[in-house]
Motif scaffolding. Structure first.
Motif, PDB file in Angstrom:
ATOM      1  N   THR A   1       0.811  -1.258  -0.199  1.00  0.00           N
ATOM      2  CA  THR A   1      -0.069   0.242   0.081  1.00  0.00           C
ATOM      3  C   THR A   1       0.664   1.091   0.155  1.00  0.00           C
ATOM      4  O   THR A   1       1.945   1.369   0.338  1.00  0.00           O
ATOM      5  CB  THR A   1      -0.836   0.201   1.457  1.00  0.00           C
ATOM      6  OG1 THR A   1      -0.136  -0.289   2.302  1.00  0.00           O
ATOM      7  CG2 THR A   1      -1.516  -0.899   1.078  1.00  0.00           C
TER       8      THR A   1
ATOM      9  N   PHE B   1      -2.136   0.625  -4.397  1.00  0.00           N
ATOM     10  CA  PHE B   1      -2.220  -1.020  -3.949  1.00  0.00           C
ATOM     11  C   PHE B   1      -2.503  -1.467  -5.062  1.00  0.00           C
ATOM     12  O   PHE B   1      -2.352  -1.751  -5.585  1.00  0.00           O
ATOM     13  CB  PHE B   1      -3.703  -1.754  -4.096  1.00  0.00           C
ATOM     14  CG  PHE B   1      -4.609  -0.582  -2.705  1.00  0.00           C
ATOM     15  CD1 PHE B   1      -4.173  -0.814  -1.344  1.00  0.00           C
ATOM     16  CD2 PHE B   1      -5.873   0.065  -2.722  1.00  0.00           C
ATOM     17  CE1 PHE B   1      -5.089   0.231  -0.531  1.00  0.00           C
ATOM     18  CE2 PHE B   1      -6.704   0.560  -1.932  1.00  0.00           C
ATOM     19  CZ  PHE B   1      -6.201   0.476  -1.077  1.00  0.00           C
TER      20      PHE B   1
ATOM     21  N   CYS C   1      -4.167   3.519   5.582  1.00  0.00           N
ATOM     22  CA  CYS C   1      -4.773   2.401   5.628  1.00  0.00           C
ATOM     23  C   CYS C   1      -3.510   1.113   6.435  1.00  0.00           C
ATOM     24  O   CYS C   1      -2.961   0.647   6.286  1.00  0.00           O
ATOM     25  CB  CYS C   1      -5.148   1.541   4.519  1.00  0.00           C
ATOM     26  SG  CYS C   1      -3.960   0.715   3.841  1.00  0.00           S
TER      27      CYS C   1
ATOM     28  N   PRO D   1      -3.973  -3.154   6.124  1.00  0.00           N
ATOM     29  CA  PRO D   1      -4.146  -2.993   4.749  1.00  0.00           C
ATOM     30  C   PRO D   1      -4.848  -4.801   4.771  1.00  0.00           C
ATOM     31  O   PRO D   1      -5.665  -5.185   3.390  1.00  0.00           O
ATOM     32  CB  PRO D   1      -3.492  -3.693   3.909  1.00  0.00           C
ATOM     33  CG  PRO D   1      -1.473  -3.738   5.072  1.00  0.00           C
ATOM     34  CD  PRO D   1      -2.448  -2.992   6.596  1.00  0.00           C
TER      35      PRO D   1
ATOM     36  N   TYR E   1      -8.284  -4.404   3.326  1.00  0.00           N
ATOM     37  CA  TYR E   1      -7.912  -4.159   1.684  1.00  0.00           C
ATOM     38  C   TYR E   1      -8.093  -5.968   0.551  1.00  0.00           C
ATOM     39  O   TYR E   1      -7.921  -5.790  -0.556  1.00  0.00           O
ATOM     40  CB  TYR E   1      -6.853  -2.737   1.073  1.00  0.00           C
ATOM     41  CG  TYR E   1      -7.223  -1.708   2.277  1.00  0.00           C
ATOM     42  CD1 TYR E   1      -8.814  -0.782   0.639  1.00  0.00           C
ATOM     43  CD2 TYR E   1      -7.572  -1.207   2.988  1.00  0.00           C
ATOM     44  CE1 TYR E   1      -9.462   0.504   1.421  1.00  0.00           C
ATOM     45  CE2 TYR E   1      -7.356  -0.259   3.649  1.00  0.00           C
ATOM     46  CZ  TYR E   1      -8.666   0.961   2.714  1.00  0.00           C
ATOM     47  OH  TYR E   1      -9.111   2.091   3.179  1.00  0.00           O
TER      48      TYR E   1
END
Length: 89
Positions: A17, A28, A81, A84, A87
């Motif tokens: 990230t 990303f 974030c 992560p 995500y």
């Protein structure tokens, strides 16, 4: 030493990230996003990791010129974030 890309990673997936400071948008870096938008996400692993670890105050931002010729200023992805895994899920 060979310049490694996300295609050289032996794992099925790797998520790195970062945050693009000027456009206020997340980056990303992964095999998935490299296939979706290769002009923006096809970078060397060393560049993605340097961008991800360039925490403000401690390290300078990572300048990057993407395949579209646009200048990007990448900083630590933990600013947007911290975990992560959400995500990645």
């Amino acid at each position: 030493m060979k310049d490694l890309t996300f295609d050289d990673v032996s794992a099925d997936e790797l998520l790195v990230t970062s945050y693009e400071f000027n456009s206020h948008s997340p980056r990303f870096y992964s095999k998935y996003f490299k296939n979706i938008d290769p002009g923006r996400y096809d970078v060397y692993l060393r560049d993605a990791v340097a961008a991800s670890s360039s925490a403000p105050i401690y390290f300078d931002p990572k300048p990057h010129v993407n395949e579209y010729g646009m200048n990007e200023t990448l900083i630590d992805g933990g600013l947007i974030c911290n975990t992560p895994s959400l995500y990645a899920y």
